[in-house]
Motif scaffolding. Sequence first.
Motif, PDB file in Angstrom:
ATOM      1  N   VAL A 273      -4.258  -0.494 -10.403  1.00 36.99           N
ATOM      2  CA  VAL A 273      -4.994   0.762 -10.189  1.00 36.99           C
ATOM      3  C   VAL A 273      -4.267   1.615  -9.151  1.00 36.99           C
ATOM      4  N   LYS A 274      -3.762   0.973  -8.107  1.00 31.95           N
ATOM      5  CA  LYS A 274      -3.013   1.686  -7.077  1.00 31.95           C
ATOM      6  C   LYS A 274      -1.788   2.380  -7.679  1.00 31.95           C
ATOM      7  N   VAL A 275      -1.090   1.686  -8.575  1.00 30.46           N
ATOM      8  CA  VAL A 275       0.087   2.261  -9.237  1.00 30.46           C
ATOM      9  C   VAL A 275      -0.319   3.450 -10.102  1.00 30.46           C
ATOM     10  N   LEU A 276      -1.373   3.292 -10.890  1.00 31.02           N
ATOM     11  CA  LEU A 276      -1.811   4.349 -11.796  1.00 31.02           C
ATOM     12  C   LEU A 276      -2.249   5.607 -11.056  1.00 31.02           C
ATOM     13  N   ARG A 277      -2.644   5.455  -9.792  1.00 30.80           N
ATOM     14  CA  ARG A 277      -3.095   6.594  -9.003  1.00 30.80           C
ATOM     15  C   ARG A 277      -1.969   7.247  -8.193  1.00 30.80           C
ATOM     16  N   MET A 278      -0.776   6.686  -8.252  1.00 30.29           N
ATOM     17  CA  MET A 278       0.355   7.275  -7.540  1.00 30.29           C
ATOM     18  C   MET A 278       0.748   8.585  -8.224  1.00 30.29           C
TER      19      MET A 278
END
Length: 324
Positions: A273-278
Amino acid sequence: MIHRRHLVLLAAALAAAAGPAVAQEFPPKRPITLLVGFAPGGAADAAARLIAKQLAENIGQSIVVENKAGAGGNIAHQQVAAGPADGTLILLGSSGPLTIAPHMMKLPYDPFKDLAPITRGVYFPSVLVVNAEKGPKTLAEFIAMAKKSPEAVSYASTGPGSASHLTGELFAKQIGAQMLHVPYKGGSAAMPDLLANRFTGYFAAPPTALPHIETGKVRALATTGLTRPPHLPNVPTVAEQGLPGFVALNWYAFVGPAKMPAPLLDRYNQEIVKVLRMPEVRDYLVKHGLAPHPTTRTELAEFMRKESAQWGAIVRERKIVGGE
């Protein structure tokens, strides 16, 4: 004096304390494999490689993207369902094997029992493309050809039970016609045959179709979302062109083996999720027609059940069977 019974109880307590710590170690000590159920070069592959690269940098462990094409993605899903629980194998799953194929054929795995949801990754509308030189010029012409006689129009998909297959079937139902289904092992495998005019059309994923639309080798007749996507503002939706209410969205989601411990699945959810929100990841995906849509594990599970019910009804109504 310590009795044997006390030693047994102590050993059991130590095992219970140590076991989960080993099983739930994140990141795993060994490299991670991210499986993709389609051939290299397609939409799923492009999304997987971008996300895997950033995830590997964030967690400090190498991630290998492995393509396991075949059976509309079912082979890859089966491998992960039977995979290890230590976090070294996860999957970028697709809507076909997760929610459509189980209604069409007997599978060696159950998506809801043998696979555990992590997070939804991306969603996107398809774009109906045809050969620019020899294909129909408009959606109306495409529909007229399909209605002219059974199997007058053929359409490609990424395999039986895939989202592109069911999008074609939903479209055929809406226009009251039959179309010949031509399955492939992925979008990158289907596109060369469209360029050679070996079938009439293909409900393609944007990353697969956009390069050929830009070169003028294929013509985009329609998109399948609620609204026109930003990367194809001049291509009207199917609904705009005489089929109100027609919507067919594709999606990819991250899943792991069901036996993977919940804390490990939760960590994967947090990191992906952290990656997708970058911003840089989001911008790249959007540029290529893929909309990031991270979720909780529970939200993905509920979404999959709704999708399964919707597409299951289409499979039964159209009497679709696997392997056709």
